[in-house]
Motif scaffolding. Structure first.
Motif: not given
Length: 102
Positions: A31, A48-49, A24-25, A7, A9, A27-28, A45, A52, A41
């Motif tokens: 972040h 934004e993803l 992914l959910e 992915y 960001l 890990r995002f 902050r 991926f 990151t």
């Protein structure tokens, strides 16, 4: 079969962060929430993803992550926009040592 993700960001300072994960959910969210203060990151902050890609094998995901991390900003942005033809053009070597120039 387990799925792995590479992915990208986009950070608040307009830089890009590339990573690999099997969720992914989760890990995002890590972040976004700043779970790790030493993570790139954390001080950039919100994130934004923006890209991926799924992989069936961890070794393939790790290899692609390493490749993307070496890419220029323009290459990453071409991938984010799914402009694969532009990515190919940006990947073409144009220096005198390239095999086409010998």
């Amino acid at each position: 079969m387990r799925i792995y993700y590479v992915y990208i960001l986009k950070c608040s300072d307009e830089s890009y962060y590339t990573g690999v994960t099997n969720c992914l959910e989760r890990r995002f969210a890590e972040h976004v929430n700043g779970r790790n203060v030493t993570c790139y990151t954390f001080t950039r902050r919100p994130v934004e993803l923006v890209f991926f890609r799924e992989f069936g094998y961890i070794n393939d995901a790790i290899a692609f992550e390493k490749q993307v991390k070496k890419w220029s900003r323009k290459k990453k942005e071409a991938a984010i926009k799914a402009c694969w033809e532009e990515l190919k053009l940006l990947a073409a070597c144009r220096n005198l040592t390239h095999c086409k120039n010998k």
